[in-house]
Scaffold this motif. Structure first.
Motif, mmCIF file in Angstrom:
data_model
loop_
_atom_site.group_PDB
_atom_site.id
_atom_site.type_symbol
_atom_site.label_atom_id
_atom_site.label_comp_id
_atom_site.label_asym_id
_atom_site.label_seq_id
_atom_site.Cartn_x
_atom_site.Cartn_y
_atom_site.Cartn_z
ATOM 1 N N GLY A 54 -8.180 6.881 -2.184
ATOM 2 C CA GLY A 54 -7.503 7.206 -3.442
ATOM 3 C C GLY A 54 -6.322 6.302 -3.755
ATOM 4 N N CYS A 55 -6.129 5.241 -2.947
ATOM 5 C CA CYS A 55 -4.988 4.333 -3.157
ATOM 6 C C CYS A 55 -5.453 2.958 -3.620
ATOM 7 N N THR A 56 -4.563 2.252 -4.293
ATOM 8 C CA THR A 56 -4.758 0.824 -4.522
ATOM 9 C C THR A 56 -3.541 0.107 -3.954
ATOM 10 N N SER A 57 -3.727 -1.152 -3.563
ATOM 11 C CA SER A 57 -2.630 -1.954 -3.011
ATOM 12 C C SER A 57 -2.367 -3.148 -3.919
ATOM 13 N N VAL A 58 -1.121 -3.631 -3.915
ATOM 14 C CA VAL A 58 -0.825 -4.887 -4.616
ATOM 15 C C VAL A 58 -0.740 -6.053 -3.632
ATOM 16 N N GLN A 78 0.830 -1.218 0.000
ATOM 17 C CA GLN A 78 0.000 0.000 0.000
ATOM 18 C C GLN A 78 0.860 1.262 0.000
ATOM 19 N N PRO A 79 0.545 2.236 -0.892
ATOM 20 C CA PRO A 79 1.335 3.467 -0.934
ATOM 21 C C PRO A 79 1.262 4.260 0.373
ATOM 22 N N ALA A 80 2.385 4.880 0.703
ATOM 23 C CA ALA A 80 2.435 5.836 1.819
ATOM 24 C C ALA A 80 1.676 7.102 1.415
ATOM 25 N N ASP A 81 1.542 8.046 2.352
ATOM 26 C CA ASP A 81 0.834 9.310 2.071
ATOM 27 C C ASP A 81 1.802 10.269 1.370
ATOM 28 N N HIS A 82 1.934 10.094 0.057
ATOM 29 C CA HIS A 82 2.995 10.805 -0.670
ATOM 30 C C HIS A 82 2.811 12.324 -0.720
ATOM 31 N N ASP A 83 1.574 12.793 -0.725
ATOM 32 C CA ASP A 83 1.367 14.255 -0.738
ATOM 33 C C ASP A 83 1.905 14.885 0.547
ATOM 34 N N ALA A 138 -11.276 -9.634 3.844
ATOM 35 C CA ALA A 138 -11.927 -8.556 4.608
ATOM 36 C C ALA A 138 -13.358 -8.943 4.976
ATOM 37 N N ARG A 139 -14.060 -9.569 4.019
ATOM 38 C CA ARG A 139 -15.445 -10.014 4.291
ATOM 39 C C ARG A 139 -15.474 -11.122 5.333
ATOM 40 N N GLY A 140 -14.549 -12.062 5.238
ATOM 41 C CA GLY A 140 -14.573 -13.240 6.099
ATOM 42 C C GLY A 140 -13.993 -13.030 7.484
ATOM 43 N N LEU A 141 -13.156 -11.985 7.630
ATOM 44 C CA LEU A 141 -12.428 -11.825 8.899
ATOM 45 C C LEU A 141 -12.638 -10.477 9.579
ATOM 46 N N GLY A 142 -13.293 -9.559 8.882
ATOM 47 C CA GLY A 142 -13.402 -8.183 9.379
ATOM 48 C C GLY A 142 -14.038 -8.028 10.739
ATOM 49 N N ASN A 143 -14.839 -9.026 11.161
ATOM 50 C CA ASN A 143 -15.500 -8.896 12.471
ATOM 51 C C ASN A 143 -14.791 -9.661 13.589
ATOM 52 N N VAL A 144 -13.634 -10.307 13.273
ATOM 53 C CA VAL A 144 -12.912 -11.021 14.353
ATOM 54 C C VAL A 144 -11.478 -10.525 14.570
ATOM 55 N N VAL A 145 -10.874 -9.945 13.542
ATOM 56 C CA VAL A 145 -9.526 -9.375 13.673
ATOM 57 C C VAL A 145 -9.531 -7.993 13.016
ATOM 58 N N THR A 146 -8.461 -7.233 13.214
ATOM 59 C CA THR A 146 -8.343 -5.946 12.512
ATOM 60 C C THR A 146 -7.727 -6.217 11.151
ATOM 61 N N VAL A 147 -8.524 -6.023 10.102
ATOM 62 C CA VAL A 147 -8.034 -6.264 8.745
ATOM 63 C C VAL A 147 -7.443 -4.975 8.178
ATOM 64 N N PRO A 148 -6.501 -5.088 7.235
ATOM 65 C CA PRO A 148 -5.899 -3.866 6.692
ATOM 66 C C PRO A 148 -6.893 -3.026 5.908
ATOM 67 N N ARG A 149 -6.716 -1.727 6.002
ATOM 68 C CA ARG A 149 -7.571 -0.784 5.263
ATOM 69 C C ARG A 149 -6.708 -0.019 4.270
ATOM 70 N N VAL A 150 -7.194 0.102 3.052
ATOM 71 C CA VAL A 150 -6.455 0.838 2.030
ATOM 72 C C VAL A 150 -6.849 2.307 2.109
ATOM 73 N N GLY A 151 -5.858 3.191 2.094
ATOM 74 C CA GLY A 151 -6.100 4.634 2.195
ATOM 75 C C GLY A 151 -6.935 5.156 1.029
ATOM 76 N N ALA A 186 9.496 1.369 -2.679
ATOM 77 C CA ALA A 186 8.324 0.615 -3.147
ATOM 78 C C ALA A 186 8.692 -0.843 -3.393
ATOM 79 N N ALA A 187 9.613 -1.372 -2.571
ATOM 80 C CA ALA A 187 10.060 -2.762 -2.741
ATOM 81 C C ALA A 187 8.896 -3.741 -2.682
ATOM 82 N N GLN A 188 7.869 -3.405 -1.886
ATOM 83 C CA GLN A 188 6.726 -4.315 -1.724
ATOM 84 C C GLN A 188 5.500 -3.863 -2.514
ATOM 85 N N ALA A 189 5.615 -2.747 -3.243
ATOM 86 C CA ALA A 189 4.372 -2.138 -3.733
ATOM 87 C C ALA A 189 4.384 -1.735 -5.200
#
Length: 383
Positions: A290-294, A149-154, A275-288, A171-174
């Motif tokens: 205007g961003c997309t994640s790989v 996921q991109p950092a807050d580049h602005d 996110a659908r299957g686990l969102g109510n039992v653990v904290t799932v990652p959220r994409v910022g 961006a080694a992971q992104a």
């Protein structure tokens, strides 16, 4: 199936499935290199660089031997060294701070945002103030686009500009992710990425690349990657490295780049199912916004009081592997604990190091297999 037999293990990252999909194309690409025997700087290297530039929107791409070399080469090209401070997040892989320390400059570790895992702009400001107090000159910031996921580049770009610092995006992971409609590779002075096999766009060995719109920087980087070469290989005009990407890896990456967009879409489907299957039992990652994640990793946070080792063991019994990125933030590691940290400490990094755990994530994780993972996670939490 005998209930006493362990279930077939789920691959954490399934490079073999991708290999099957690519079929003979990789074999043929490798065979072409074996045919022309230009193992260093063969035609595929320039071809890959042109294709990566077109994909990312960067004007210049300089491939290199690893993601670490990509970071180090930019710092060398900018003359970063003793007396300089380079601001880095602590919650990341060690290569980010390592490249800084290798130049003789001082990495100054700053905190991250607990929701995105990426560099915290307020901690960055405090880190710059800490560096100045220590008599160091803040030269650069290396935001990391962690887990895909991109950092807050602005925000980071604005802080860096106000302080007269340059931005080197890690961006080694992104690589392949986008920030506000633009692909990574187009932010800051330069962007570094890695083609380590486990990365979303990975080779069959080490490799990396640097993206920049600065023609002079690109020229300097091409010299640095071949021992600081000038007009010929026995005229070395600066200190350099053996930093080249070999032709075989370039040939393999050209084939993988052809299916990369499709794989990114598949990774996003996998992330949505998690996110659908686990969102109510653990904290799932959220994409910022205007961003997309790989989705280089799918990293969850366990609820308070949940024993992480016990959780990992419960999943392992079900044939579900996990990994912890990162059990120690950089400032907690032996090699880096004497370097300065931003005023106010790095509480978010330390908290995350205690409660994050990553689940299997790749483009070939089919729905039934993923359901097994989700079921195992829910069972381990409730159990």
């Amino acid at each position: 199936m005998n209930q006493h037999l362990r279930p077939e293990p789920v691959p954490f990252i399934d490079i073999a499935a991708q290999r099957r999909r690519l079929g003979k194309s990789i074999d043929e690409a490798v065979s072409r290199v074996l045919g022309h025997c230009q193992f260093i700087n063969g035609p595929e290297v320039a071809q890959l660089e042109a294709q990566l530039a077109a994909f990312s929107g960067a004007k210049h791409v300089v491939t290199c031997a690893s993601g670490t070399d990509a970071l180090l080469m930019v710092l060398m090209a900018k003359g970063v060294g003793h007396g300089d401070a380079v601001l880095c997040p602590s919650f990341t892989f060690c290569a980010t701070g390592e490249a800084v320390a290798l130049t003789g400059a001082t990495p100054v570790f700053v905190d991250v945002d607990e929701a995105t895992f990426n560099i915290d702009a307020n901690s960055l400001k405090r880190g710059i103030a800490s560096a100045i107090k220590l008599g160091l000159k803040p030269r650069a910031v290396i935001p990391v686009d962690l887990f895909g996921q991109p950092a807050d580049h602005d925000a980071i770009g604005a802080i860096a500009e106000a302080e007269g610092m340059f931005v080197l995006d890690d961006a080694a992971q992104a690589f392949g992710a986008s920030y506000k409609g633009r692909r990574l590779g187009a932010f800051g002075l330069a962007t570094a990425t890695s083609f380590f096999p486990a990365k979303p766009l990975g080779g069959f060995g080490d490799g990396g690349a640097i993206f920049t719109d600065d023609a002079q920087l690109a020229e300097t980087l091409r010299s640095i990657r071949v021992h600081g070469q000038g007009s010929d290989k026995y005229d070395n005009v600066r200190l350099g490295l053996t930093g080249r990407l070999d032709t075989m890896q370039a040939a393999i990456l050209i084939e993988k780049l052809k299916i990369f967009e499709d794989e990114i879409a598949a990774r996003n489907k996998v992330a949505e199912r998690y996110a659908r299957g686990l969102g109510n039992v653990v904290t799932v990652p959220r994409v910022g916004g205007g961003c997309t994640s790989v989705w280089a990793q799918y990293t969850i946070r366990l609820p308070k009081g949940c024993d992480r080792d016990g959780f990992a063991t419960a999943l392992q019994v079900q044939g579900v592997p996990t990994a912890i990125y990162y059990p120690k933030s950089m400032h907690q590691q032996t090699a880096y604990r004497d370097f300065p940290v931003a005023d106010g400490g790095l509480p978010a990094s330390e908290t995350l190091s205690c409660d994050v755990i990553s689940l299997p994530m790749h483009a070939y994780l089919d729905e039934p297999t993923q359901e097994r993972v989700i079921k195992a996670v829910r069972g381990a939490i409730s159990g």
